[in-house]
Design a protein around this motif. Structure first.
Motif, PDB file in Angstrom:
ATOM      1  N   GLU A  36      57.818 -26.165   1.251  1.00 26.21           N
ATOM      2  CA  GLU A  36      58.632 -25.002   0.919  1.00 26.21           C
ATOM      3  C   GLU A  36      59.646 -25.374  -0.151  1.00 26.21           C
ATOM      4  N   VAL A  37      59.721 -24.578  -1.200  1.00 25.45           N
ATOM      5  CA  VAL A  37      60.760 -24.729  -2.217  1.00 25.45           C
ATOM      6  C   VAL A  37      61.943 -23.877  -1.767  1.00 25.45           C
ATOM      7  N   VAL A  38      62.943 -24.515  -1.206  1.00 21.58           N
ATOM      8  CA  VAL A  38      64.105 -23.806  -0.685  1.00 21.58           C
ATOM      9  C   VAL A  38      64.974 -23.294  -1.834  1.00 21.58           C
ATOM     10  N   SER A  39      65.153 -24.127  -2.856  1.00 22.18           N
ATOM     11  CA  SER A  39      65.905 -23.758  -4.056  1.00 22.18           C
ATOM     12  C   SER A  39      65.452 -24.669  -5.179  1.00 22.18           C
ATOM     13  N   THR A  40      66.051 -24.519  -6.341  1.00 26.06           N
ATOM     14  CA  THR A  40      65.646 -25.351  -7.477  1.00 26.06           C
ATOM     15  C   THR A  40      65.948 -26.824  -7.257  1.00 26.06           C
ATOM     16  N   ASN A  41      66.885 -27.130  -6.377  1.00 25.73           N
ATOM     17  CA  ASN A  41      67.227 -28.536  -6.141  1.00 25.73           C
ATOM     18  C   ASN A  41      67.019 -28.970  -4.696  1.00 25.73           C
ATOM     19  N   GLU A  42      66.264 -28.177  -3.930  1.00 25.63           N
ATOM     20  CA  GLU A  42      65.965 -28.567  -2.550  1.00 25.63           C
ATOM     21  C   GLU A  42      64.546 -28.157  -2.178  1.00 25.63           C
ATOM     22  N   TYR A  52      60.571 -32.678   9.995  1.00 29.33           N
ATOM     23  CA  TYR A  52      60.385 -32.379   8.583  1.00 29.33           C
ATOM     24  C   TYR A  52      61.350 -33.201   7.735  1.00 29.33           C
ATOM     25  N   MET A  53      61.108 -33.194   6.431  1.00 27.50           N
ATOM     26  CA  MET A  53      61.944 -33.913   5.477  1.00 27.50           C
ATOM     27  C   MET A  53      62.488 -32.936   4.444  1.00 27.50           C
ATOM     28  N   GLU A  54      63.796 -32.982   4.244  1.00 29.70           N
ATOM     29  CA  GLU A  54      64.417 -32.259   3.142  1.00 29.70           C
ATOM     30  C   GLU A  54      64.602 -33.222   1.977  1.00 29.70           C
ATOM     31  N   MET A  55      64.363 -32.736   0.775  1.00 24.30           N
ATOM     32  CA  MET A  55      64.557 -33.551  -0.421  1.00 24.30           C
ATOM     33  C   MET A  55      65.517 -32.835  -1.347  1.00 24.30           C
ATOM     34  N   HIS A  56      66.666 -33.451  -1.613  1.00 25.19           N
ATOM     35  CA  HIS A  56      67.665 -32.890  -2.503  1.00 25.19           C
ATOM     36  C   HIS A  56      67.506 -33.551  -3.870  1.00 25.19           C
ATOM     37  N   LEU A  57      67.195 -32.745  -4.871  1.00 25.23           N
ATOM     38  CA  LEU A  57      66.734 -33.256  -6.156  1.00 25.23           C
ATOM     39  C   LEU A  57      67.858 -33.282  -7.183  1.00 25.23           C
ATOM     40  N   PRO A  58      68.181 -34.458  -7.740  1.00 27.61           N
ATOM     41  CA  PRO A  58      69.164 -34.520  -8.828  1.00 27.61           C
ATOM     42  C   PRO A  58      68.560 -34.008 -10.129  1.00 27.61           C
ATOM     43  N   VAL A  59      69.412 -33.656 -11.080  1.00 28.80           N
ATOM     44  CA  VAL A  59      68.911 -33.076 -12.329  1.00 28.80           C
ATOM     45  C   VAL A  59      68.108 -34.082 -13.143  1.00 28.80           C
ATOM     46  N   ASP A  60      68.316 -35.385 -12.919  1.00 26.66           N
ATOM     47  CA  ASP A  60      67.591 -36.389 -13.699  1.00 26.66           C
ATOM     48  C   ASP A  60      66.441 -37.019 -12.907  1.00 26.66           C
ATOM     49  N   THR A  64      65.150 -40.676 -13.834  1.00 22.38           N
ATOM     50  CA  THR A  64      66.160 -41.697 -13.583  1.00 22.38           C
ATOM     51  C   THR A  64      66.491 -41.878 -12.107  1.00 22.38           C
ATOM     52  N   SER A  65      66.889 -40.799 -11.467  1.00 24.13           N
ATOM     53  CA  SER A  65      67.398 -40.882 -10.093  1.00 24.13           C
ATOM     54  C   SER A  65      66.375 -40.397  -9.077  1.00 24.13           C
ATOM     55  N   ALA A  66      66.465 -40.966  -7.877  1.00 21.88           N
ATOM     56  CA  ALA A  66      65.580 -40.578  -6.777  1.00 21.88           C
ATOM     57  C   ALA A  66      66.132 -39.354  -6.065  1.00 21.88           C
ATOM     58  N   PRO A  67      65.270 -38.548  -5.456  1.00 22.53           N
ATOM     59  CA  PRO A  67      65.762 -37.484  -4.567  1.00 22.53           C
ATOM     60  C   PRO A  67      66.481 -38.099  -3.373  1.00 22.53           C
ATOM     61  N   LEU A  68      67.343 -37.317  -2.745  1.00 27.15           N
ATOM     62  CA  LEU A  68      67.991 -37.752  -1.512  1.00 27.15           C
ATOM     63  C   LEU A  68      67.177 -37.231  -0.340  1.00 27.15           C
ATOM     64  N   PRO A  69      66.515 -38.128   0.433  1.00 26.89           N
ATOM     65  CA  PRO A  69      65.721 -37.664   1.572  1.00 26.89           C
ATOM     66  C   PRO A  69      66.579 -37.514   2.820  1.00 26.89           C
ATOM     67  N   VAL A  70      66.408 -36.402   3.529  1.00 29.66           N
ATOM     68  CA  VAL A  70      67.080 -36.180   4.808  1.00 29.66           C
ATOM     69  C   VAL A  70      65.995 -35.868   5.830  1.00 29.66           C
ATOM     70  N   ILE A  98      57.262 -37.659  -4.368  1.00 31.50           N
ATOM     71  CA  ILE A  98      57.265 -36.927  -3.107  1.00 31.50           C
ATOM     72  C   ILE A  98      55.959 -37.086  -2.330  1.00 31.50           C
ATOM     73  N   TYR A  99      54.830 -37.012  -3.018  1.00 29.57           N
ATOM     74  CA  TYR A  99      53.562 -37.192  -2.306  1.00 29.57           C
ATOM     75  C   TYR A  99      53.486 -38.595  -1.707  1.00 29.57           C
ATOM     76  N   GLN A 100      53.936 -39.601  -2.461  1.00 31.87           N
ATOM     77  CA  GLN A 100      53.947 -40.969  -1.946  1.00 31.87           C
ATOM     78  C   GLN A 100      54.828 -41.071  -0.714  1.00 31.87           C
ATOM     79  N   TRP A 101      55.980 -40.394  -0.744  1.00 33.27           N
ATOM     80  CA  TRP A 101      56.861 -40.396   0.425  1.00 33.27           C
ATOM     81  C   TRP A 101      56.172 -39.754   1.623  1.00 33.27           C
ATOM     82  N   HIS A 102      55.489 -38.637   1.389  1.00 37.37           N
ATOM     83  CA  HIS A 102      54.784 -37.972   2.484  1.00 37.37           C
ATOM     84  C   HIS A 102      53.756 -38.894   3.115  1.00 37.37           C
ATOM     85  N   GLU A 103      52.972 -39.573   2.304  1.00 43.03           N
ATOM     86  CA  GLU A 103      51.940 -40.468   2.834  1.00 43.03           C
ATOM     87  C   GLU A 103      52.569 -41.639   3.583  1.00 43.03           C
TER      88      GLU A 103
END
Length: 317
Positions: A36-42, A52-60, A64-70, A98-103
């Motif tokens: 589910e795409v909750v928002s442009t950055n989540e 489940y896993m939430e992923m908070h996506l930085p603009v870069d 450059t930067s990794a998403p924050l997994p919760v 993200i797919y790698q994280w899921h696996e």
């Protein structure tokens, strides 16, 4: 003088790459309602019905930067933080992850959750009655073996079901109620309907009942879990009631009306429907109401008695 803000090139490129990654993930997981795409950055990715896993996506991200997994699951915080750290360690700047994280979680975390579920089932003797249950009669549930927060994510959002979050109070011993599950019925049309019942006197007890039912894997896979409840709040001196269609449009309101017509109070009734592939039209409301009425009558509510506003039984005049 007008000032023009320059948007960094990596931001624009990263936004395009995130959009493409979301499309790929949706092509893999959206059919079962797992992504589910909750928002442009989540973003949100379901691992099991109860995790489940939430992923908070930085603009870069991903340059450059990794998403924050919760992570949300029925494990202790230290264990979840350990898995989140593992995910961050897998991130390679410049590459989508993200797919790698899921696996990784599917191979490492999910088996651990399945082990926890098995232990919980042994602790509670798996007492929920449902279609396909080995129990010969409707189940009677008396205890909850899991604590802390719980997040229910439906197998699919295709039928209008929604994610439900339960806090720690919904598992507290003082809010424990007995839940009775009725006999499943499969009328013409192949859909199966089954009602569940509990006596409640507070919002916390309502949440306990809903949480317990949704933690049962069979009930969690139902196409709809429609409910209505009514109780007298002694502390505030007010009548409390509510209902939820769970995607079955207008069904919750009809259950609420049934409770009022039967003069039922201090109860919650949940009706699970497993869709059989054939549209039933208005008949579905009849089957939902019949399942609810039957379990209410089995629990002592019916035409020969009614209840006053505070849930006390009185003879019908």
């Amino acid at each position: 003088r007008a000032h023009h803000r320059t948007v960094p090139a990596y931001t624009m490129e990263d936004a395009e790459r995130r959009e493409q990654e979301a499309q790929v993930l949706c092509s893999i997981f959206c059919e079962e309602g797992e992504f589910e795409v909750v928002s442009t950055n989540e973003w949100r990715l379901r691992l099991t019905p109860a995790a489940y896993m939430e992923m908070h996506l930085p603009v870069d991200y991903p340059s450059t930067s990794a998403p924050l997994p919760v992570l949300y699951a029925s494990l202790d915080v230290a264990t979840l933080e350990h898995f989140a750290a593992e995910l961050l360690g897998l991130f390679d700047p410049g590459n989508e992850c993200i797919y790698q994280w899921h696996e990784h979680l599917r191979n490492r975390l999910v088996p651990l959750l399945e082990t926890e579920d098995a232990l919980s089932a042994l602790a509670t003797h798996d007492s929920v009655g449902h279609p396909g249950s080995a129990s010969g009669e409707p189940g009677s549930i008396s205890e909850l073996a899991i604590s802390d927060e719980f997040v229910f994510m439906p197998n699919t959002h295709h039928y209008g079901q929604r994610t439900r979050r339960f806090d720690a109070a919904s598992a507290a011993a003082e809010n424990q109620v007995e839940i009775v599950t009725g006999t499943p019925h499969t009328p013409p049309g192949k859909s199966t309907f089954q009602a569940h019942f509990a006596r409640v006197e507070s919002q916390e007890q309502v949440q306990y009942a809903l949480r317990y039912l949704l933690q049962d894997k069979k009930i969690a896979r139902a196409t709809h879990n429609i409910f209505a409840y009514r109780f007298w709040d002694e502390q505030r001196g007010v009548q409390v009631s509510d209902n939820d269609d769970d995607g079955e449009n207008a069904a919750g309101g009809r259950l609420a009306t049934l409770l009022e017509l039967m003069h039922v109070n201090n109860v919650i009734v949940v009706v699970s429907r497993w869709y059989g592939g054939i549209h039933l039209g208005p008949d579905r409301f009849k089957y939902i109401s019949n399942a609810a009425r039957q379990i209410l009558e089995e629990q002592g509510f019916g035409n020969k008695q009614r209840q006053d506003g505070r849930g006390k039984r009185t003879a019908k005049r």
